[in-house]
Every structure is written in structure tokens, then in C-alpha cells.
Write a protein that holds these residues in place. Sequence first.
Motif, PDB file in Angstrom:
ATOM      1  N   GLU A  69      36.114  40.303  51.810  1.00  0.00           N
ATOM      2  CA  GLU A  69      37.251  39.485  52.238  1.00  0.00           C
ATOM      3  C   GLU A  69      37.862  40.079  53.498  1.00  0.00           C
ATOM      4  OE1 GLU A  69      38.680  37.902  47.798  1.00  0.00           O
ATOM      5  OE2 GLU A  69      39.916  39.329  48.944  1.00  0.00           O
ATOM      6  N   TRP A  70      37.999  41.397  53.524  1.00  0.00           N
ATOM      7  CA  TRP A  70      38.535  42.071  54.705  1.00  0.00           C
ATOM      8  C   TRP A  70      37.577  41.922  55.879  1.00  0.00           C
ATOM      9  CZ3 TRP A  70      43.319  43.530  55.337  1.00  0.00           C
ATOM     10  CH2 TRP A  70      44.100  43.877  54.228  1.00  0.00           C
TER      11      TRP A  70
ATOM     12  N   ASN B  49      44.197  34.956  52.797  1.00  0.00           N
ATOM     13  CA  ASN B  49      45.374  35.822  52.748  1.00  0.00           C
ATOM     14  C   ASN B  49      45.215  37.039  53.647  1.00  0.00           C
ATOM     15  OD1 ASN B  49      46.595  34.108  50.910  1.00  0.00           O
ATOM     16  ND2 ASN B  49      45.878  35.258  49.125  1.00  0.00           N
ATOM     17  N   LYS B  50      44.037  37.621  53.638  1.00  0.00           N
ATOM     18  CA  LYS B  50      43.806  38.806  54.457  1.00  0.00           C
ATOM     19  C   LYS B  50      43.741  38.454  55.940  1.00  0.00           C
ATOM     20  CE  LYS B  50      41.673  41.480  50.755  1.00  0.00           C
ATOM     21  NZ  LYS B  50      42.235  40.624  49.683  1.00  0.00           N
ATOM     22  N   THR B  51      43.237  37.267  56.250  1.00  0.00           N
ATOM     23  CA  THR B  51      43.255  36.814  57.639  1.00  0.00           C
ATOM     24  C   THR B  51      44.695  36.677  58.130  1.00  0.00           C
ATOM     25  OG1 THR B  51      41.181  35.594  57.345  1.00  0.00           O
ATOM     26  CG2 THR B  51      42.540  34.992  59.232  1.00  0.00           C
TER      27      THR B  51
ATOM     28  N   THR C 275      40.251  35.787  51.263  1.00  0.00           N
ATOM     29  CA  THR C 275      39.912  35.917  52.678  1.00  0.00           C
ATOM     30  C   THR C 275      40.989  35.307  53.563  1.00  0.00           C
ATOM     31  OG1 THR C 275      37.560  35.770  52.079  1.00  0.00           O
ATOM     32  CG2 THR C 275      38.126  35.492  54.405  1.00  0.00           C
TER      33      THR C 275
ATOM     34  N   LEU D 234      47.288  38.300  57.008  1.00  0.00           N
ATOM     35  CA  LEU D 234      47.854  39.633  57.160  1.00  0.00           C
ATOM     36  C   LEU D 234      47.398  40.280  58.468  1.00  0.00           C
ATOM     37  CD1 LEU D 234      49.397  42.075  56.153  1.00  0.00           C
ATOM     38  CD2 LEU D 234      47.381  42.749  54.820  1.00  0.00           C
TER      39      LEU D 234
ATOM     40  N   PRO E  57      38.508  47.465  54.637  1.00  0.00           N
ATOM     41  CA  PRO E  57      39.901  47.415  54.170  1.00  0.00           C
ATOM     42  C   PRO E  57      40.816  48.367  54.939  1.00  0.00           C
ATOM     43  CG  PRO E  57      38.408  47.408  52.298  1.00  0.00           C
ATOM     44  CD  PRO E  57      37.570  47.692  53.518  1.00  0.00           C
TER      45      PRO E  57
ATOM     46  N   ALA F 265      37.814  38.363  57.192  1.00  0.00           N
ATOM     47  CA  ALA F 265      39.073  38.198  57.928  1.00  0.00           C
ATOM     48  C   ALA F 265      38.996  38.877  59.288  1.00  0.00           C
ATOM     49  CB  ALA F 265      40.226  38.777  57.109  1.00  0.00           C
TER      50      ALA F 265
ATOM     51  N   TYR G 111      35.552  43.628  49.008  1.00  0.00           N
ATOM     52  CA  TYR G 111      35.879  44.171  50.322  1.00  0.00           C
ATOM     53  C   TYR G 111      35.408  43.273  51.462  1.00  0.00           C
ATOM     54  CZ  TYR G 111      31.003  45.813  50.734  1.00  0.00           C
ATOM     55  OH  TYR G 111      29.634  45.884  50.816  1.00  0.00           O
TER      56      TYR G 111
END
Length: 251
Positions: free
Chosen positions: A222-223, A36-38, A34, A40, A91, A226, A220
Motif C-alpha cells: 500500500e505504501w 489513505n496512504k496516498t 492505498t 497522507l 513504509p 501510494a 506494505y
Amino acid sequence: MQSGNPALNKNAFLDAASGALLSHDSEAMTLNGTVNKTGLLLVLVLVGAMFSWSHYTGPASLPALLPFVLGGAILGLILALVTAFKKTWSPVTAPIYALAEGVFIGALSAMFETRYPGIVIQAVGLTFGTMAALLLAYRSGLIRVTEKFKLGVVAATGGVMLLYLASFVMGFFGHSISFINGHNSIGILFSLAVVAIAALNLVLDFDMIESGVNAGAPKYMEWYGAFALVVTLVWLYLELLRLLSKLQSRN
């Protein structure tokens, strides 16, 4: 009790987690994923902001920024609603939302910077400084997310949104709620209160994401987590811009 962020609530993660339990082969949501995706999504916000900001060449170019403000805001709102109702699409929709929101805040920031030089870097610094401080306070246990805490933040957030909605509707009839945009002491106190409420929503967001991880929500999410954090950060940034502009206008 739900997070004050409409995109982030306990049921969103628990419902997704219960669905994931039906498939033993599905990957589970993780805190690192989470984060890492935040990161990004925030990079994509920056890319969008740089794109719209690059069209600013001076005060004469401000009218040309209006399509970026309106287009980015409308597209961002549509994508936010789609993501909130179709979490499995996050995503794809979350990165596009981040770009659209970046275009919006980049153009809007250029408008603020023209009138109040230096305001954007101050707002950006305060936004990420606030997030870091609250994350540290949450992880250290200094701030405890109790049911009363949740209830207070959710109620305050709902009150602010109702005020903004009422002001928007009243604008069609030539009226407004003066203290929302007022540069007097009451207007500044109101903006301070809203900034505090937006900041406290970050604490609820941290808690809801952690709950999703503990519940074993699918990958998913996590996206989605984020995306929800970026929604709150954008709101906090915009409220800080409003507050700083009020303070600078009094100098």
C-alpha cells in the motif's frame, strides 16, 4: 507489460503477492489502504512545500531557495531509488521521500510564481483535476487498459526520458534540445504531449494498484503503491508548470 512509471510495474506487485502467499498470517493490500496512504503522502508533500516556500520573502530571496531545490531533488531521487529496489522499506522511505519532494517543489514553485504570478495554483488545480477525471474515466470503464494502450504509454514515456537525458548530457557541452524548453509553438506542443503522457501514466498506475489488490499483495505494498502515485503526480505537476510558463511567456 509494465506501467510507464518506473516505480510501479506489474512484477512489483505480483512478486510481493507471491511472497505473501508463503505467510498466511500476513495482511493483504487493500484499495482503501492505498488511497489513505496516498492522501497522507500528499499531505507530507504539502508540509515540505510550505516549509521551503516559507523561506521566500521576495525576488531577493530566490538564491536562498537553490539549496532547497537541489537538496530536495537529490534526496528525493535517492529515496525513490531505494524505495524502488527495497519495497519492504516503503513504509519508512515513502514518507521521507514525500517530505523531500515537497521541499523541492515548494522552492521551485516559488521561483515560478515570482516570474509568473498565479501559475502555481493553476498547476495544482490542473494536476488534481486531471487525476480526478482520469480516475473517474478508469473506474467507469471509459478508458480500458489494454496491452496496446500499455505499450503505447510505456514507449512514449521512455522516449521522453531519453530526450531529457540527452538534453541533460548535451548541457555539459553547451548544447541543448531547443524545443524542450522553447517557448515557441513547437515547444508548447512538446510540453502538451509530455503532459498527456504523464497523465496517462496515472491510468496505468491505477490499473497496476488494482492488480496488486486483486493478487493479494502484502500490506506494505500500500505504501509502495501510494509512493508510485505521488511520483507520477509530481512529474505531472512539474510538466504543467513548464507548459503554463511557456504559455504565459507568450502573453
